[in-house]
Design a protein around this motif. Structure first.
Motif, PDB file in Angstrom:
ATOM      1  N   VAL A 154       0.839  -1.203   0.000  1.00  0.00           N
ATOM      2  CA  VAL A 154       0.000   0.000   0.000  1.00  0.00           C
ATOM      3  C   VAL A 154       0.875   1.255   0.000  1.00  0.00           C
ATOM      4  CG1 VAL A 154      -1.567   1.361   1.459  1.00  0.00           C
ATOM      5  CG2 VAL A 154      -2.077  -1.048   0.976  1.00  0.00           C
ATOM      6  N   ASP A 155       1.901   1.254   0.820  1.00  0.00           N
ATOM      7  CA  ASP A 155       2.821   2.395   0.849  1.00  0.00           C
ATOM      8  C   ASP A 155       3.504   2.586  -0.504  1.00  0.00           C
ATOM      9  OD1 ASP A 155       2.236   2.999   3.481  1.00  0.00           O
ATOM     10  OD2 ASP A 155       3.902   1.828   4.298  1.00  0.00           O
ATOM     11  N   ASP A 156       3.911   1.496  -1.127  1.00  0.00           N
ATOM     12  CA  ASP A 156       4.577   1.574  -2.429  1.00  0.00           C
ATOM     13  C   ASP A 156       3.626   2.124  -3.501  1.00  0.00           C
ATOM     14  OD1 ASP A 156       6.889   0.578  -1.338  1.00  0.00           O
ATOM     15  OD2 ASP A 156       6.579  -1.481  -2.043  1.00  0.00           O
ATOM     16  N   LEU A 157       2.393   1.688  -3.483  1.00  0.00           N
ATOM     17  CA  LEU A 157       1.410   2.177  -4.452  1.00  0.00           C
ATOM     18  C   LEU A 157       1.202   3.674  -4.291  1.00  0.00           C
ATOM     19  CD1 LEU A 157      -1.155  -0.760  -4.210  1.00  0.00           C
ATOM     20  CD2 LEU A 157       0.101  -0.130  -6.280  1.00  0.00           C
ATOM     21  N   ASN A 158       1.070   4.115  -3.042  1.00  0.00           N
ATOM     22  CA  ASN A 158       0.857   5.541  -2.795  1.00  0.00           C
ATOM     23  C   ASN A 158       2.061   6.382  -3.183  1.00  0.00           C
ATOM     24  OD1 ASN A 158      -1.790   5.359  -1.807  1.00  0.00           O
ATOM     25  ND2 ASN A 158      -1.096   4.906   0.273  1.00  0.00           N
ATOM     26  N   SER A 159       3.245   5.814  -3.049  1.00  0.00           N
ATOM     27  CA  SER A 159       4.468   6.567  -3.365  1.00  0.00           C
ATOM     28  C   SER A 159       4.733   6.652  -4.860  1.00  0.00           C
ATOM     29  CB  SER A 159       5.676   5.913  -2.677  1.00  0.00           C
ATOM     30  OG  SER A 159       5.545   5.960  -1.275  1.00  0.00           O
ATOM     31  N   ASN A 160       4.321   5.616  -5.592  1.00  0.00           N
ATOM     32  CA  ASN A 160       4.737   5.504  -6.993  1.00  0.00           C
ATOM     33  C   ASN A 160       3.655   5.825  -8.015  1.00  0.00           C
ATOM     34  OD1 ASN A 160       7.402   4.619  -6.342  1.00  0.00           O
ATOM     35  ND2 ASN A 160       6.580   2.595  -5.866  1.00  0.00           N
ATOM     36  N   LEU A 161       2.404   5.955  -7.590  1.00  0.00           N
ATOM     37  CA  LEU A 161       1.319   6.213  -8.528  1.00  0.00           C
ATOM     38  C   LEU A 161       0.723   7.595  -8.259  1.00  0.00           C
ATOM     39  CD1 LEU A 161      -0.478   2.728  -8.481  1.00  0.00           C
ATOM     40  CD2 LEU A 161       1.255   3.556 -10.090  1.00  0.00           C
ATOM     41  N   THR A 162       0.663   8.427  -9.258  1.00  0.00           N
ATOM     42  CA  THR A 162       0.163   9.801  -9.126  1.00  0.00           C
ATOM     43  C   THR A 162      -1.290   9.814  -8.658  1.00  0.00           C
ATOM     44  OG1 THR A 162       1.617  10.495 -10.919  1.00  0.00           O
ATOM     45  CG2 THR A 162      -0.201  11.977 -10.344  1.00  0.00           C
ATOM     46  N   ASP A 163      -1.562  10.613  -7.634  1.00  0.00           N
ATOM     47  CA  ASP A 163      -2.908  10.781  -7.073  1.00  0.00           C
ATOM     48  C   ASP A 163      -3.488   9.507  -6.481  1.00  0.00           C
ATOM     49  OD1 ASP A 163      -2.957  13.457  -7.645  1.00  0.00           O
ATOM     50  OD2 ASP A 163      -4.101  13.254  -9.502  1.00  0.00           O
ATOM     51  N   ALA A 164      -2.666   8.477  -6.295  1.00  0.00           N
ATOM     52  CA  ALA A 164      -3.164   7.234  -5.695  1.00  0.00           C
ATOM     53  C   ALA A 164      -3.391   7.426  -4.203  1.00  0.00           C
ATOM     54  CB  ALA A 164      -2.166   6.103  -5.930  1.00  0.00           C
ATOM     55  N   ARG A 165      -4.515   6.951  -3.732  1.00  0.00           N
ATOM     56  CA  ARG A 165      -4.816   7.007  -2.308  1.00  0.00           C
ATOM     57  C   ARG A 165      -5.324   5.629  -1.886  1.00  0.00           C
ATOM     58  NH1 ARG A 165      -6.318  11.475  -4.741  1.00  0.00           N
ATOM     59  NH2 ARG A 165      -8.467  10.779  -5.006  1.00  0.00           N
ATOM     60  N   PHE A 166      -4.384   4.731  -1.696  1.00  0.00           N
ATOM     61  CA  PHE A 166      -4.687   3.385  -1.225  1.00  0.00           C
ATOM     62  C   PHE A 166      -4.599   3.372   0.301  1.00  0.00           C
ATOM     63  CE2 PHE A 166      -3.619   2.633  -5.583  1.00  0.00           C
ATOM     64  CZ  PHE A 166      -4.236   1.445  -5.955  1.00  0.00           C
ATOM     65  N   THR A 167      -5.419   2.578   0.928  1.00  0.00           N
ATOM     66  CA  THR A 167      -5.313   2.423   2.373  1.00  0.00           C
ATOM     67  C   THR A 167      -5.530   0.970   2.752  1.00  0.00           C
ATOM     68  OG1 THR A 167      -5.926   3.431   4.493  1.00  0.00           O
ATOM     69  CG2 THR A 167      -7.749   2.821   3.032  1.00  0.00           C
ATOM     70  N   TYR A 168      -4.923   0.564   3.844  1.00  0.00           N
ATOM     71  CA  TYR A 168      -4.962  -0.817   4.337  1.00  0.00           C
ATOM     72  C   TYR A 168      -5.901  -0.897   5.531  1.00  0.00           C
ATOM     73  CZ  TYR A 168      -3.264  -4.924   6.953  1.00  0.00           C
ATOM     74  OH  TYR A 168      -3.164  -6.088   7.659  1.00  0.00           O
ATOM     75  N   ILE A 169      -6.832  -1.835   5.485  1.00  0.00           N
ATOM     76  CA  ILE A 169      -7.738  -2.086   6.607  1.00  0.00           C
ATOM     77  C   ILE A 169      -7.266  -3.348   7.320  1.00  0.00           C
ATOM     78  CG2 ILE A 169     -10.113  -2.465   7.330  1.00  0.00           C
ATOM     79  CD1 ILE A 169      -9.575   0.289   6.050  1.00  0.00           C
ATOM     80  N   ASN A 170      -6.914  -3.213   8.574  1.00  0.00           N
ATOM     81  CA  ASN A 170      -6.292  -4.285   9.344  1.00  0.00           C
ATOM     82  C   ASN A 170      -7.355  -5.232   9.915  1.00  0.00           C
ATOM     83  OD1 ASN A 170      -4.682  -5.888  10.940  1.00  0.00           O
ATOM     84  ND2 ASN A 170      -4.228  -4.295  12.459  1.00  0.00           N
ATOM     85  N   MET A 171      -7.865  -6.107   9.060  1.00  0.00           N
ATOM     86  CA  MET A 171      -8.927  -7.008   9.500  1.00  0.00           C
ATOM     87  C   MET A 171      -8.461  -7.979  10.578  1.00  0.00           C
ATOM     88  SD  MET A 171     -11.652  -6.052   8.072  1.00  0.00           S
ATOM     89  CE  MET A 171     -12.658  -7.431   8.593  1.00  0.00           C
ATOM     90  N   GLY A 172      -7.198  -8.384  10.516  1.00  0.00           N
ATOM     91  CA  GLY A 172      -6.687  -9.271  11.556  1.00  0.00           C
ATOM     92  C   GLY A 172      -6.729  -8.614  12.921  1.00  0.00           C
ATOM     93  N   GLY A 173      -6.325  -7.344  12.971  1.00  0.00           N
ATOM     94  CA  GLY A 173      -6.382  -6.611  14.232  1.00  0.00           C
ATOM     95  C   GLY A 173      -7.802  -6.339  14.678  1.00  0.00           C
ATOM     96  N   ILE A 174      -8.656  -5.952  13.738  1.00  0.00           N
ATOM     97  CA  ILE A 174     -10.053  -5.672  14.063  1.00  0.00           C
ATOM     98  C   ILE A 174     -10.735  -6.925  14.601  1.00  0.00           C
ATOM     99  CG2 ILE A 174     -12.301  -5.133  13.013  1.00  0.00           C
ATOM    100  CD1 ILE A 174     -10.785  -3.173  11.164  1.00  0.00           C
ATOM    101  N   GLN A 175     -10.411  -8.087  14.046  1.00  0.00           N
ATOM    102  CA  GLN A 175     -11.042  -9.332  14.480  1.00  0.00           C
ATOM    103  C   GLN A 175     -10.469  -9.853  15.797  1.00  0.00           C
ATOM    104  OE1 GLN A 175     -10.953 -12.176  11.256  1.00  0.00           O
ATOM    105  NE2 GLN A 175     -12.355 -10.974   9.995  1.00  0.00           N
TER     106      GLN A 175
END
Length: 366
Positions: A261-282
């Protein structure tokens, strides 16, 4: 016991108040919502496929207004609840039946048993892999372009939409953790397999981006070692709450997913990806929320939910509807924490509510 009952009652009231506050009528937070994934999000795309991986029969949908629609749940899935929280007018229809009128508002491409890898889940029959879901999305983009008149208008429209992707569960449950049917377990160590999945997933998400997606929430994998199917295969149901070697393998994937997710946000213009931590939430205290049954599905126990099978009556006390998929009661909690983080670890770098508010080219300051 009385104190526990009082605490549960208070938690229930607070949860309900929070939920209703978030769902008051108002303008939708996004004009459109596109969904990719597996049985955790499928809303009917598998209904006409030749497969055992279908859910368009009772008792599925026993608590859903339209009955059994193809959702692998007694009621609403996590993406259904998210649609409500986003104040959308209706649930997102499956791509298999979406009209041109509705496609501007989004489509659900999810397919039960599907995975990142093409062979995943094939022992159930036909399915729509992530690669095929992306092909269907590209057709949808063409339809949207025709409706709006040109590519520029279509890309502008899609840049405002929310996208959620939740896939990978079956690459473990119905592939890597099923060595009787799939060779991946002998071909890769857990570290290698996580890396192979991430490399393929990375390319798939770049394809999604190239076709207009800008605001994308990626669901991490949940605690698969705690699912009834894995407990039945590898655990002692009377003594073991989770199969830890399964959770450890999944965690390797999730750790790489955060970096991706960090790599996508750094390398793609205007990309706004975010990670939802389902393991932690569960990892929440399920008993404090009234969940008394965590090791068996309400329908089928540790096996699939079969057509017209008996199901439990205490559905709000079960974490799992079937051998893999959560109940509506669990989905309510998971969706709310994905939408508005209750802990800093719930989402990275932002929750879905924050993501939905961002405009093209705008970055989150948190």
């Amino acid at each position: 016991m009385e104190c526990m009952s009082m605490m549960w009652g208070l938690v229930t009231v607070l949860l309900l108040v929070s939920y209703l506050q978030n769902c008051v009528h108002g303008e939708p937070e996004v004009p459109c919502y596109f969904i990719f994934g597996d049985s955790l999000s499928d809303s009917g795309n598998n209904n006409k496929l030749v497969t055992l991986g279908r859910a368009n029969f009772p008792p599925n949908g026993i608590d859903f207004p339209n009955g059994p629609t193809g959702r692998f749940c007694n009621g609403r899935t996590i993406v259904d609840v998210l649609a409500e929280l986003l104040k959308l007018d209706d649930y997102i229809p499956p791509y298999a039946t979406v009209s041109d009128h509705r496609i501007l508002e989004g489509a659900n491409f999810g397919s039960g048993s599907s995975g990142i890898r093409d062979e995943t889940g094939r022992h159930y029959g036909d399915l729509i892999t992530m690669k095929e879901q992306l092909k269907n999305y590209q057709v949808a983009v063409s339809r949207i372009t025709n409706i709006l008149g040109n590519d520029t208008a279509a890309m502008d429209h899609l840049s405002k939409c929310l996208f959620t992707v939740g896939i990978g569960t079956h690459d473990y449950i119905n592939n890597y953790l099923l060595p009787q049917l799939y060779p991946t377990n002998s071909e890769y160590t857990p570290v290698q397999y996580a890396s192979v999945l991430i490399n393929q997933y990375f390319q798939q998400l770049k394809t999604l981006y190239k076709n207009g997606a800008r605001k994308v929430a990626i669901f991490g994998l949940g605690r698969l070692g705690c699912t009834p199917i894995e407990l039945g295969l590898y655990g002692d149901v009377t003594e073991t709450e989770c199969v830890e070697f399964v959770n450890d393998a999944v965690q390797l994937f999730n750790e790489r997913l955060v970096k991706m997710v960090d790599d996508l946000n750094s390398n793609l213009t205007d990309a706004r990806f975010t990670y939802i931590n389902m393991g932690g939430i569960q990892s929440f205290d399920a008993a404090a929320f009234g969940f008394r049954v965590k090791n068996n599905g309400c329908c089928g126990g540790q096996l699939p939910c079969l057509p017209f099978a008996a199901s439990c009556s205490n559905r709000t006390e079960h974490l799992y509807w079937d051998f893999i998929n959560p109940t509506e009661a669990a989905n309510l909690i998971y969706a709310q924490r994905a939408y508005i983080s209750q802990s800093p670890s719930d989402a990275h770098p932002m929750d879905i509510h924050t993501l939905a508010q961002l405009h093209s080219g705008e970055a989150d300051d948190t």
